[in-house]
Design a protein around this motif. Structure first.
Motif, PDB file in Angstrom:
ATOM      1  N   HIS A 252       0.832  -1.201   0.000  1.00 21.05           N
ATOM      2  CA  HIS A 252       0.000   0.000   0.000  1.00 21.05           C
ATOM      3  C   HIS A 252       0.863   1.246   0.000  1.00 21.05           C
ATOM      4  CE1 HIS A 252      -3.260   2.663   0.343  1.00 21.05           C
ATOM      5  NE2 HIS A 252      -2.978   3.054   1.575  1.00 21.05           N
ATOM      6  N   LYS A 253       0.494   2.173  -0.872  1.00 17.98           N
ATOM      7  CA  LYS A 253       1.218   3.433  -1.007  1.00 17.98           C
ATOM      8  C   LYS A 253       0.311   4.467  -1.646  1.00 17.98           C
ATOM      9  CE  LYS A 253       4.152   1.474  -4.004  1.00 17.98           C
ATOM     10  NZ  LYS A 253       3.422   0.348  -4.659  1.00 17.98           N
ATOM     11  N   VAL A 254       0.731   5.717  -1.590  1.00 26.65           N
ATOM     12  CA  VAL A 254       0.121   6.787  -2.386  1.00 26.65           C
ATOM     13  C   VAL A 254       1.272   7.461  -3.107  1.00 26.65           C
ATOM     14  CG1 VAL A 254      -2.011   7.174  -1.134  1.00 26.65           C
ATOM     15  CG2 VAL A 254       0.074   8.181  -0.264  1.00 26.65           C
ATOM     16  N   MET A 255       1.252   7.387  -4.437  1.00 22.53           N
ATOM     17  CA  MET A 255       2.443   7.805  -5.174  1.00 22.53           C
ATOM     18  C   MET A 255       2.181   9.011  -6.068  1.00 22.53           C
ATOM     19  SD  MET A 255       2.723   4.698  -7.909  1.00 22.53           S
ATOM     20  CE  MET A 255       1.664   4.618  -9.355  1.00 22.53           C
ATOM     21  N   GLY A 256       3.221   9.778  -6.288  1.00 20.84           N
ATOM     22  CA  GLY A 256       3.140  11.005  -7.073  1.00 20.84           C
ATOM     23  C   GLY A 256       2.920  12.198  -6.172  1.00 20.84           C
ATOM     24  N   GLN A 257       3.673  13.275  -6.405  1.00 22.68           N
ATOM     25  CA  GLN A 257       3.630  14.439  -5.516  1.00 22.68           C
ATOM     26  C   GLN A 257       2.226  14.982  -5.288  1.00 22.68           C
ATOM     27  OE1 GLN A 257       6.554  17.386  -6.366  1.00 22.68           O
ATOM     28  NE2 GLN A 257       6.007  18.669  -4.623  1.00 22.68           N
ATOM     29  N   PRO A 258       1.338  14.994  -6.298  1.00 18.76           N
ATOM     30  CA  PRO A 258      -0.014  15.496  -6.037  1.00 18.76           C
ATOM     31  C   PRO A 258      -0.775  14.673  -4.996  1.00 18.76           C
ATOM     32  CG  PRO A 258       0.420  15.435  -8.399  1.00 18.76           C
ATOM     33  CD  PRO A 258       1.536  14.706  -7.730  1.00 18.76           C
ATOM     34  N   ASN A 259      -0.313  13.448  -4.738  1.00 17.21           N
ATOM     35  CA  ASN A 259      -1.006  12.570  -3.797  1.00 17.21           C
ATOM     36  C   ASN A 259      -0.303  12.442  -2.452  1.00 17.21           C
ATOM     37  OD1 ASN A 259      -3.181  11.602  -5.646  1.00 17.21           O
ATOM     38  ND2 ASN A 259      -1.393  10.911  -6.809  1.00 17.21           N
ATOM     39  N   PHE A 260       0.786  13.168  -2.270  1.00 17.24           N
ATOM     40  CA  PHE A 260       1.479  13.110  -0.987  1.00 17.24           C
ATOM     41  C   PHE A 260       0.509  13.505   0.131  1.00 17.24           C
ATOM     42  CE2 PHE A 260       6.128  13.878  -2.581  1.00 17.24           C
ATOM     43  CZ  PHE A 260       6.060  12.672  -3.260  1.00 17.24           C
ATOM     44  N   GLN A 295       6.126   4.486 -19.108  1.00 17.12           N
ATOM     45  CA  GLN A 295       6.060   5.931 -19.325  1.00 17.12           C
ATOM     46  C   GLN A 295       5.255   6.646 -18.244  1.00 17.12           C
ATOM     47  OE1 GLN A 295       4.747   5.664 -23.516  1.00 17.12           O
ATOM     48  NE2 GLN A 295       6.439   7.039 -24.004  1.00 17.12           N
ATOM     49  N   ASP A 296       4.117   6.072 -17.844  1.00 20.29           N
ATOM     50  CA  ASP A 296       3.293   6.771 -16.857  1.00 20.29           C
ATOM     51  C   ASP A 296       3.998   6.880 -15.515  1.00 20.29           C
ATOM     52  OD1 ASP A 296       3.107   4.048 -16.361  1.00 20.29           O
ATOM     53  OD2 ASP A 296       0.936   4.030 -16.049  1.00 20.29           O
ATOM     54  N   LEU A 299       6.611   9.804 -15.229  1.00 20.88           N
ATOM     55  CA  LEU A 299       6.017  11.127 -15.051  1.00 20.88           C
ATOM     56  C   LEU A 299       5.661  11.389 -13.591  1.00 20.88           C
ATOM     57  CD1 LEU A 299       3.697  11.432 -18.186  1.00 20.88           C
ATOM     58  CD2 LEU A 299       5.950  12.446 -17.821  1.00 20.88           C
ATOM     59  N   LEU A 300       5.334  10.322 -12.856  1.00 17.54           N
ATOM     60  CA  LEU A 300       4.981  10.462 -11.441  1.00 17.54           C
ATOM     61  C   LEU A 300       6.211  10.561 -10.542  1.00 17.54           C
ATOM     62  CD1 LEU A 300       2.030   7.911 -11.056  1.00 17.54           C
ATOM     63  CD2 LEU A 300       1.894  10.384 -10.709  1.00 17.54           C
ATOM     64  N   ALA A 301       7.321   9.989 -11.003  1.00 18.64           N
ATOM     65  CA  ALA A 301       8.505   9.877 -10.154  1.00 18.64           C
ATOM     66  C   ALA A 301       9.323  11.157 -10.158  1.00 18.64           C
ATOM     67  CB  ALA A 301       9.368   8.711 -10.615  1.00 18.64           C
ATOM     68  N   GLY A 302       9.863  11.497  -8.993  1.00 18.17           N
ATOM     69  CA  GLY A 302      10.796  12.609  -8.929  1.00 18.17           C
ATOM     70  C   GLY A 302      12.124  12.246  -9.569  1.00 18.17           C
ATOM     71  N   GLU A 326      21.291  12.641 -22.866  1.00 12.74           N
ATOM     72  CA  GLU A 326      22.305  12.191 -23.817  1.00 12.74           C
ATOM     73  C   GLU A 326      21.697  11.873 -25.173  1.00 12.74           C
ATOM     74  OE1 GLU A 326      25.145  10.063 -20.422  1.00 12.74           O
ATOM     75  OE2 GLU A 326      24.096   8.844 -21.915  1.00 12.74           O
ATOM     76  N   ARG A 327      20.448  11.434 -25.167  1.00 13.66           N
ATOM     77  CA  ARG A 327      19.786  11.055 -26.421  1.00 13.66           C
ATOM     78  C   ARG A 327      18.926  12.179 -26.992  1.00 13.66           C
ATOM     79  NH1 ARG A 327      19.005   4.930 -26.827  1.00 13.66           N
ATOM     80  NH2 ARG A 327      20.723   4.146 -25.572  1.00 13.66           N
ATOM     81  N   GLY A 328      18.928  13.324 -26.335  1.00 21.15           N
ATOM     82  CA  GLY A 328      18.195  14.468 -26.842  1.00 21.15           C
ATOM     83  C   GLY A 328      16.687  14.295 -26.789  1.00 21.15           C
ATOM     84  N   LYS A 329      16.193  13.562 -25.792  1.00 26.09           N
ATOM     85  CA  LYS A 329      14.759  13.326 -25.667  1.00 26.09           C
ATOM     86  C   LYS A 329      14.311  13.625 -24.245  1.00 26.09           C
ATOM     87  CE  LYS A 329      14.251   9.724 -29.217  1.00 26.09           C
ATOM     88  NZ  LYS A 329      13.679   8.393 -29.515  1.00 26.09           N
ATOM     89  N   SER A 330      12.993  13.731 -24.085  1.00 22.67           N
ATOM     90  CA  SER A 330      12.452  13.836 -22.727  1.00 22.67           C
ATOM     91  C   SER A 330      12.487  12.458 -22.088  1.00 22.67           C
ATOM     92  CB  SER A 330      11.007  14.334 -22.765  1.00 22.67           C
ATOM     93  OG  SER A 330      10.146  13.335 -23.306  1.00 22.67           O
ATOM     94  N   LYS A 331      12.385  12.415 -20.769  1.00 20.71           N
ATOM     95  CA  LYS A 331      12.398  11.113 -20.099  1.00 20.71           C
ATOM     96  C   LYS A 331      11.176  10.285 -20.483  1.00 20.71           C
ATOM     97  CE  LYS A 331      10.404  12.811 -15.729  1.00 20.71           C
ATOM     98  NZ  LYS A 331      10.639  12.956 -14.271  1.00 20.71           N
ATOM     99  N   PHE A 332      10.080  10.942 -20.813  1.00 21.26           N
ATOM    100  CA  PHE A 332       8.886  10.223 -21.266  1.00 21.26           C
ATOM    101  C   PHE A 332       9.118   9.597 -22.637  1.00 21.26           C
ATOM    102  CE2 PHE A 332       4.828  10.022 -23.523  1.00 21.26           C
ATOM    103  CZ  PHE A 332       4.003   9.377 -22.609  1.00 21.26           C
TER     104      PHE A 332
END
Length: 484
Positions: A252-260, A295-296, A299-302, A326-332
């Protein structure tokens, strides 16, 4: 012929403080073992024993029960189970998050089923065959095994990205019945993951019908542990009510900064449900989780750290932000280039972690992924971290409560009879540790460091860990569930 009670003990652990796994105060007592059972607890100073070990100054406790593992394949391929016995674990609960090694029929199982795979050498078309393999080549720890709903879907459905047809549900139910009849203790789901994301609530209920007949437990990695966590909880409670079976809410957890902070909302909901039906939960003592690279999740992870990457193995241990730059892309956008891969996600708030751990009925489970090249440190450090950091150092709960959360409570919730307590007649699964020094030393940078302060570990009366090393004994058993 002498009465068995007059025979020498095979082993006496003498002079320690027994914390018996019942959440009762510790007491000075000796523990006598005959065969695979605890035969006596008390003053055994005058008793004969083939072996007497002085454990003065140490704690003698039940062996820890890891309520949430993915050790299904590791039990067969790495029977020493060093990541677990080195921290005092004597029993693992497998088949979690909808993922089990049987009935696995794919040469290349779809993610996240591949989290259990290591070279593709084990494929069991029946759950009975998997349990037979565990019994034929026992590991150093006991195993209580669940069958995974996602594995059932993969065995039956050619296309996992849709709801199951009535015929497919019937076929999955038949496989679930075979697993339960063969000795599975329950069924798990992982509707968060792609193979089961399209499963309806009704599908899960129908596939899991054999749980009621066989007295099994329903464990779930819920659909959502973020924004829609409350809806996911309500679905979980409904499944348990419809089937009239015990429910375990996994990690059990609540994840993502909006849910802290939302554990203030979820824990009262869980507590209210407990008053109406059989509900329990487990948690791991870290602000980071670990699973397949998605991918999802990034986006939630710091912060996201790659634990393994099949296309680019050299990226193991790298920070995803650095790789993306290094690859010139967003982390997503870089994620599809790296899949299949695994990752550690820093996505929880420490106050939530502490609140969930301190919640009375919370069990302890590592959720470690033993096949990862750079695993999350929870694989090696969960139990000593609870004992040392959270109980001793932060004072989150007394040592007796910490031990209970990983022994007696867990044995009761999963129906593991005569395990989880230091009591005469119970199986001699025991750990001896130093309360002053027990600690996790595994870190995110050095994740496979062995715990400090673990003196020795016994499984079914036999020492499996001594002097910071595996003894070579494989005395683990396949455990059945005894329904309450």
């Amino acid at each position: 012929m002498s009465h068995p009670d007059t025979q020498p003990f095979d082993l006496i652990l003498a002079g320690g403080t027994v914390i018996d796994g019942s959440n009762s105060p510790g007491r000075r007592a000796d523990v006598g073992v005959r065969g695979d059972r605890i035969a006596a607890v008390g003053d055994l100073a005058g008793a004969a024993a083939h072996r007497r070990v002085d454990v003065s100054g140490q704690i003698v406790a039940p062996g820890f029960i890891d309520s949430h593992t993915h050790d299904d394949n590791y039990l067969l391929k790495h029977r020493h189970m060093t990541p677990k016995i080195s921290q005092g674990v004597t029993t693992v609960v497998t088949g979690n998050c909808g993922i089990s090694l049987a009935p696995l029929t794919h040469a290349t199982p779809p993610p996240p089923l591949d989290l259990l795979d290591e070279g593709g050498s084990y494929h069991f078309t029946r759950f009975a065959d998997y349990l037979a393999a565990l019994r034929a080549t026992p590991a150093a720890v006991n195993a209580a095994c669940m069958v995974g709903h996602s594995t059932l879907r993969a065995a039956v459905m050619p296309d996992l990205h849709r709801a199951a047809s009535p015929a497919e549900i019937q076929a999955m139910q038949a496989l679930a019945e075979e697993a339960m009849a063969s000795g599975a203790i329950g069924i798990s789901t992982g509707t968060f993951y792609p193979p089961a994301a399209h499963a309806t609530t009704e599908e899960i209920i129908e596939v899991c019908r054999p749980l009621h007949t066989h007295g099994g437990v329903y464990a779930t990695h819920m659909r959502d542990e973020g924004e829609h966590v409350v809806e996911a909880l309500e679905e979980t409670f409904r499944i348990g009510r419809e089937l009239d079976v015990p429910v375990v809410i996994s990690h059990h957890k609540v994840m993502g900064q909006p849910n802290f902070g939302r554990s203030r909302e979820t824990l009262p909901l869980i507590e209210a449900a407990m008053a109406r039906q059989d509900v329990s939960l487990d948690a791991y003592p870290y602000v980071a989780g670990s699973t397949m690279l998605k991918q999802d999740r990034v986006l939630l992870a710091g912060r996201t750290v790659i634990t393994w990457c099949k296309p680019f193995p050299e990226l193991s241990g790298r920070d995803l932000d650095e790789v993306a730059a290094e690859r010139g892309k967003s982390k997503f956008d870089v994620v599809p280039d790296l899949q299949p891969a695994g990752a550690i996600y820093f996505m929880m708030d420490e106050p939530d972690v502490q609140r969930i751990l301190a919640f009375g009925p919370t069990m302890i489970g590592s959720d470690g992924l033993p096949h990862d090249e750079r695993p999350h440190p929870r694989l090696w450090g969960t139990f000593p971290r609870v004992l040392g950091h959270y109980s001793r150092d932060l004072g989150l709960f007394p040592l007796e409560t910490a031990v209970w959360k990983m022994t007696g409570l867990t044995a009761a919730r999963f129906g593991l009879a005569q395990r989880g307590q230091v009591q005469p007649g119970y199986y001699a699964d025991l750990v001896v540790f130093d309360a002053a020094t027990v600690a996790d030393t595994a870190t995110f940078e050095r994740p496979t460091e062995r715990a400090a302060g673990i003196h020795s570990v016994y499984v079914n009366g036999v020492a499996v860990w001594q002097d910071q090393a595996f003894t070579g004994q494989h005395t683990g058993r396949v455990l059945a569930r005894t329904a309450a």
